[in-house]
Scaffold this active site. Structure first.
Site, PDB file in Angstrom:
ATOM      1  N   GLY A  40      40.567 -51.096  15.806  1.00 20.53           N
ATOM      2  CA  GLY A  40      41.678 -50.504  16.561  1.00 20.53           C
ATOM      3  C   GLY A  40      41.205 -50.018  17.914  1.00 20.53           C
ATOM      4  N   GLY A  41      40.898 -48.740  18.010  1.00 20.92           N
ATOM      5  CA  GLY A  41      40.547 -48.111  19.288  1.00 20.92           C
ATOM      6  C   GLY A  41      39.502 -48.862  20.097  1.00 20.92           C
TER       7      GLY A  41
ATOM      8  CB  SER B 294      36.476 -44.775  12.924  1.00 23.99           C
ATOM      9  OG  SER B 294      37.659 -43.996  13.047  1.00 23.99           O
TER      10      SER B 294
ATOM     11  CD  GLU C  90      48.315 -47.232  12.626  1.00 25.75           C
ATOM     12  OE1 GLU C  90      48.717 -48.161  13.346  1.00 25.75           O
ATOM     13  OE2 GLU C  90      47.188 -46.706  12.756  1.00 25.75           O
TER      14      GLU C  90
ATOM     15  CD1 TRP D 259      43.932 -55.341  21.021  1.00 23.71           C
ATOM     16  CD2 TRP D 259      45.352 -56.114  22.583  1.00 23.71           C
ATOM     17  NE1 TRP D 259      43.274 -56.271  21.778  1.00 23.71           N
ATOM     18  CE2 TRP D 259      44.107 -56.763  22.746  1.00 23.71           C
ATOM     19  CE3 TRP D 259      46.403 -56.432  23.455  1.00 23.71           C
ATOM     20  CZ2 TRP D 259      43.894 -57.721  23.747  1.00 23.71           C
ATOM     21  CZ3 TRP D 259      46.193 -57.389  24.436  1.00 23.71           C
ATOM     22  CH2 TRP D 259      44.942 -58.022  24.582  1.00 23.71           C
ATOM     23  CE  LYS D 260      45.450 -49.143  14.974  1.00 20.69           C
ATOM     24  NZ  LYS D 260      45.137 -47.956  14.186  1.00 20.69           N
TER      25      LYS D 260
HETATM   26  P1  PGA Z   1      40.686 -47.698  14.389  1.00 21.37           P
HETATM   27  O1  PGA Z   1      41.907 -48.552  13.771  1.00 21.37           O
HETATM   28  O2  PGA Z   1      39.561 -48.693  14.623  1.00 21.37           O
HETATM   29  O3  PGA Z   1      41.214 -47.135  15.666  1.00 21.37           O
HETATM   30  O4  PGA Z   1      40.327 -46.668  13.399  1.00 21.37           O
HETATM   31  C1  PGA Z   1      41.688 -49.582  12.857  1.00 21.37           C
HETATM   32  C2  PGA Z   1      43.021 -50.111  12.367  1.00 21.37           C
HETATM   33  O5  PGA Z   1      43.938 -49.301  12.159  1.00 21.37           O
HETATM   34  O6  PGA Z   1      43.201 -51.331  12.172  1.00 21.37           O
END
Ligand code: PGA
Length: 249
Positions: free
Chosen positions: A232-233, A211, A98, A11-12
């Site tokens: 992620g997203g 992605s 990140e 979820w970041k």
């Molecule tokens: P993303 O992120 O699916 O939004 O590209 C994946 C992640 O950073 O774990």
């Protein structure tokens, strides 16, 4: 291919009390009995909330986005592996690009974090991946092998207990996915590296991240060395995340 695939939602730094609850209620309502392992990794501040919302079911496990490299003591802001364990955390993302980029985490930090997680009974999801520039310079293999080798070196025979996530940095949050062929190629390199370190390399799950979404998941997850996804997203939208879980099952 490892026995059961794993789909983990990262979820970041997104969400809030109300949004988390709505997302989890939608996930729990739609997930049924998934044919793969599933985890969600909320921000540390919400681990207790999410633990409560996940109580009494088996379909979705709890994960964290990071773990301290220290055991305890004067490390302001850090959260230790044993603290995570207190909140029912089963997985911890370690060495996400990140954090490598913004928090200055090195291969050595990542390797120590993996050790802390394993010692607390938490499965680390170890992220590796090259930047666009590194890919263009033909360095992809070198970079991911260097990143994984630090973890193997420090964790020895425990290495079969980890999960690896190949996340090309240029694919994260950009909508640019590695093609199934490009991803499989790197996954095969990582598998070979694990094979040289443990006889149980086949059981180590190597996730793809970057992605991955409802539309491209099935093709990626069908590759022989892709054993799941770190999302992620698309993990913030229940219908999308559930579709990815369905593609893995
Ligand atoms: P993303 O992120 O699916 O939004 O590209 C994946 C992640 O950073 O774990």
């Amino acid at each position: 291919m490892a026995t059961k695939q794993l789909i983990a939602g990262n979820w970041k730094m997104n969400g809030g009390l109300a949004a988390n609850q709505a997302l989890l209620e939608a996930l729990l309502a739609g997930i049924g009995q998934p044919g793969c392992d599933v985890a969600v990794c909320p921000p540390a501040a919400y681990l207790a909330q999410v633990q409560g919302l996940l109580a009494g079911q088996e379909a979705i496990a709890l994960g964290a986005q990071d773990v301290s490299q220290h055991d305890n003591g004067a490390f302001t802001g850090d959260v230790s592996a044993t603290m995570l364990r207190d909140f029912g955390v089963r997985y911890a993302i370690v060495g996400h690009s990140e954090r490598r980029q913004h928090q200055g985490e090195t291969d050595v930090h990542v390797a120590i974090k993996v050790k802390r997680a394993l010692a607390a009974g938490i499965t680390p999801i170890v992220c590796v991946g090259e930047t666009l520039r590194e890919r263009e310079e033909g360095m992809t293999e070198f970079i991911v092998k260097r990143q994984l080798s630090a973890v193997i070196h420090l964790n020895g025979h425990c290495i079969s207990e980890i999960v690896v996530a190949y996340e090309p940095v240029w694919a994260i949050g950009t909508g640019k996915t590695a093609t199934p062929g490009e991803a499989q190629q790197v996954h095969a390199v990582l598998r070979a590296q694990l094979k040289a370190a443990t006889e149980h390399a086949e059981r180590v799950r190597i996730l793809y991240g970057g992605s991955m979404n409802a539309a491209n998941a099935a093709e990626l997850l069908a590759q022989p060395d892709i054993d799941g996804g770190l999302i992620g997203g698309a993990a913030l939208k229940a219908p999308d995340f559930l579709k990815i879980v369905g593609a893995a099952a």
